[in-house]
Design an enzyme around this catalytic site. Sequence first.
Site, PDB file in Angstrom:
ATOM      1  N   GLU A 140      55.544  14.820  35.775  1.00  0.00           N
ATOM      2  CA  GLU A 140      55.746  16.016  36.604  1.00  0.00           C
ATOM      3  C   GLU A 140      57.096  15.975  37.310  1.00  0.00           C
ATOM      4  O   GLU A 140      57.769  17.005  37.450  1.00  0.00           O
ATOM      5  CB  GLU A 140      54.612  16.160  37.627  1.00  0.00           C
ATOM      6  CG  GLU A 140      53.208  16.272  37.031  1.00  0.00           C
ATOM      7  CD  GLU A 140      53.078  17.364  35.977  1.00  0.00           C
ATOM      8  OE1 GLU A 140      53.861  18.335  36.001  1.00  0.00           O
ATOM      9  OE2 GLU A 140      52.191  17.239  35.105  1.00  0.00           O
ATOM     10  N   THR A 196      45.185  46.398  33.733  1.00  0.00           N
ATOM     11  CA  THR A 196      46.266  47.102  34.423  1.00  0.00           C
ATOM     12  C   THR A 196      45.781  48.399  35.069  1.00  0.00           C
ATOM     13  O   THR A 196      46.541  49.064  35.762  1.00  0.00           O
ATOM     14  CB  THR A 196      47.425  47.427  33.460  1.00  0.00           C
ATOM     15  OG1 THR A 196      46.877  47.904  32.234  1.00  0.00           O
ATOM     16  CG2 THR A 196      48.252  46.188  33.193  1.00  0.00           C
ATOM     17  N   ASP A 231      52.896  21.329  26.808  1.00  0.00           N
ATOM     18  CA  ASP A 231      54.332  21.591  26.926  1.00  0.00           C
ATOM     19  C   ASP A 231      54.937  21.748  25.536  1.00  0.00           C
ATOM     20  O   ASP A 231      55.714  22.655  25.279  1.00  0.00           O
ATOM     21  CB  ASP A 231      55.060  20.409  27.585  1.00  0.00           C
ATOM     22  CG  ASP A 231      54.553  20.132  28.990  1.00  0.00           C
ATOM     23  OD1 ASP A 231      54.018  21.068  29.607  1.00  0.00           O
ATOM     24  OD2 ASP A 231      54.706  18.986  29.448  1.00  0.00           O
ATOM     25  N   LYS A 283      43.622  50.937  33.270  1.00  0.00           N
ATOM     26  CA  LYS A 283      43.447  52.061  32.347  1.00  0.00           C
ATOM     27  C   LYS A 283      42.119  52.779  32.586  1.00  0.00           C
ATOM     28  O   LYS A 283      42.073  54.002  32.669  1.00  0.00           O
ATOM     29  CB  LYS A 283      43.558  51.571  30.890  1.00  0.00           C
ATOM     30  CG  LYS A 283      44.926  50.987  30.562  1.00  0.00           C
ATOM     31  CD  LYS A 283      45.039  50.541  29.130  1.00  0.00           C
ATOM     32  CE  LYS A 283      44.228  49.312  28.827  1.00  0.00           C
ATOM     33  NZ  LYS A 283      44.664  48.119  29.564  1.00  0.00           N
TER      34      LYS A 283
HETATM   35  P1  ADP Z   1      41.838  48.053  32.226  1.00  0.00           P
HETATM   36  O1  ADP Z   1      40.932  49.187  31.873  1.00  0.00           O
HETATM   37  O2  ADP Z   1      43.290  48.384  32.091  1.00  0.00           O
HETATM   38  O3  ADP Z   1      41.500  46.777  31.530  1.00  0.00           O
HETATM   39  P2  ADP Z   1      40.528  48.331  34.729  1.00  0.00           P
HETATM   40  O4  ADP Z   1      40.845  49.733  35.086  1.00  0.00           O
HETATM   41  O5  ADP Z   1      39.193  48.083  34.118  1.00  0.00           O
HETATM   42  O6  ADP Z   1      41.651  47.747  33.781  1.00  0.00           O
HETATM   43  O7  ADP Z   1      40.727  47.425  36.032  1.00  0.00           O
HETATM   44  C1  ADP Z   1      39.829  46.405  36.400  1.00  0.00           C
HETATM   45  C2  ADP Z   1      39.815  46.228  37.902  1.00  0.00           C
HETATM   46  O8  ADP Z   1      41.072  45.705  38.356  1.00  0.00           O
HETATM   47  C3  ADP Z   1      39.673  47.535  38.648  1.00  0.00           C
HETATM   48  O9  ADP Z   1      38.331  47.819  38.857  1.00  0.00           O
HETATM   49  C4  ADP Z   1      40.407  47.274  39.944  1.00  0.00           C
HETATM   50  O10 ADP Z   1      39.602  46.588  40.865  1.00  0.00           O
HETATM   51  C5  ADP Z   1      41.511  46.351  39.540  1.00  0.00           C
HETATM   52  N1  ADP Z   1      42.739  47.083  39.212  1.00  0.00           N
HETATM   53  C6  ADP Z   1      43.350  47.089  38.009  1.00  0.00           C
HETATM   54  N2  ADP Z   1      44.456  47.847  38.028  1.00  0.00           N
HETATM   55  C7  ADP Z   1      44.553  48.357  39.261  1.00  0.00           C
HETATM   56  C8  ADP Z   1      45.496  49.236  39.903  1.00  0.00           C
HETATM   57  N3  ADP Z   1      46.546  49.743  39.235  1.00  0.00           N
HETATM   58  N4  ADP Z   1      45.288  49.571  41.205  1.00  0.00           N
HETATM   59  C9  ADP Z   1      44.242  49.052  41.866  1.00  0.00           C
HETATM   60  N5  ADP Z   1      43.325  48.231  41.326  1.00  0.00           N
HETATM   61  C10 ADP Z   1      43.462  47.863  40.040  1.00  0.00           C
HETATM   62 ZN    ZN Z   2      54.062  18.762  31.323  1.00  0.00          ZN
END
Ligand code: ADP
Ligand code: ZN
Length: 517
Positions: free
Chosen positions: A319, A99, A393, A101
Amino acid sequence: MATNIQEFFFDWYPVFGVIFMACLLLVFLRLLRSTMGSTKPETVKANKTAPVLWEDVQGVDAAKDELMDVAEWLRDPKRFAALGARPPGGVLLYGPPGTGKTMLARAVAAQAGVDFYAASGSAFVEMFVGRGAARIRRLFKEARKSGRAVIFIDELDAIGGARSGSGGDGGTSEREQALNQLLVELDGFEKTDATVIVIAASNYVDKLDRALLRPGRFDRQVLVAPPDRHGREAILRSHATGKPLADDLDLTDVARKTTGMTGAQLANALNEAAIIAGRAGRTQVGREDLDEALLRQSVGSQQARRLSPKERRIVAFHEAGHALCRRLLGLDPPEILSIVPRGPALGFVGHSPQEDTYLKSRDQLLDEVVTLLGGRAAEEVVLGESYSGAVDDLSRVHLVCKQMVAEFGMGVALDHDGPPPIALPTGDYAVSDSTRRDVDIASMTLAREAYRRARALLAANRGCLDDLAACALERETLTREELDEIFASHDLHTLVEPRGTGAALVAMTQPPAVPGE
Ligand code: ADP
Ligand code: ZN
Ligand code: MG
């Protein structure tokens, strides 16, 4: 022969001895060096290469807002000290992986113009007791020496996971030492003049040792949640820079149908789409490339294996059963039905939400269970037999029904007797055998009732079911338009039945992304 070997040994014995001793010494020295800590500490890095800019982090505005205070304070601590403000404590970023971090922590350092020291929690938990603690001490010492800095500790749960009373694994005492050292360092902050901020990341907060969350330690906990629709669009746009997009690729539309996906997943999908386009010899990334990339991510890559005509027919009806139930119950409409094997799936039905939702009603969850069972129900209704392909499923049916009863308090309709609406601790001691049994009975009842409805729905719409399967067998993949056309050419019967009141609501901390069925 024997004598030869003896002679050989006799002659060369001293040489072997010397080599052996040398090897032993080497191994010993290696061991010693790694225990004592080598000259260049590998976990301590003042990272000045390619900083992540504040603007690069998209779609997590709430978290950015909270971190802005920290960045401002780091940039000009005197301003805040003049107002009598105490330095901020540690910041804990928590949320699902991918996300942003790590990005956020880097961005704080870049925004404040200070050094960035990063280490992963797992690097502090090593075989040799005491080494992890020494590394933590060194990390903080280096950072303090540089004056103003951000220390980033990734995977904090590796050291800071809640202490289990029983001990057990060999790493426990090592982890304990590392954790204690970290607490000492965190508490030592107020007594130094250095302006250092500790940011840590973890996927969960509730798994962490309470001691870490006390005031003065990681007292600021910032949720970094998967982005909403606007956030996803912003992330897509920022990762699309440098990638020529075809006119038919509408990122607003992509953002709409990628509910629940994280920044990392979105970035990956875009990158994969560019690779797909490149392999096909195109000069722009088109809508089809991105759709394919998203399918690869959620279901898997297309498989070359061919099914026998008999198995294709089974998959087609399975399906079709999913797609028809989905449509009849008014869930997010099916957007693709395919009987081309992809990843582990022999076929799949794809759908995408109309909008982000954070709550699901009891009725809606039940309808999802009916839809999950629609595949198996079609096998039985049409072919009079059941097949092993439905296992995925069925395990999801178990999961959802159990969750409904044990966590969401939706065991029975609100006007009936049954397990009361309480959430039980998961996989735990505090649940009595009889309660556990009640939960099992209630969740089985939900599944049984859902299966009955799935069969009834399909039997009442047999014409449409047959038509869907026939078209799938003919064309392999049906698009949203083709599916809608088939649905429109039949009189659909929805069998409205009285169900629960639908008043029970449940907060979905993370909108579940349900790919192929
Ligand atoms: P986490 O530390 O939460 O696991 P990362 O900061 O390592 O996530 O994110 C991994 C990659 O995903 C980043 O290098 C970027 O390319 C992409 N990414 C993740 N979150 C974002 C965001 N909020 N905005 C832009 N790119 C993101
Ligand atoms: Zn199925
Ligand atoms: Mg990370």
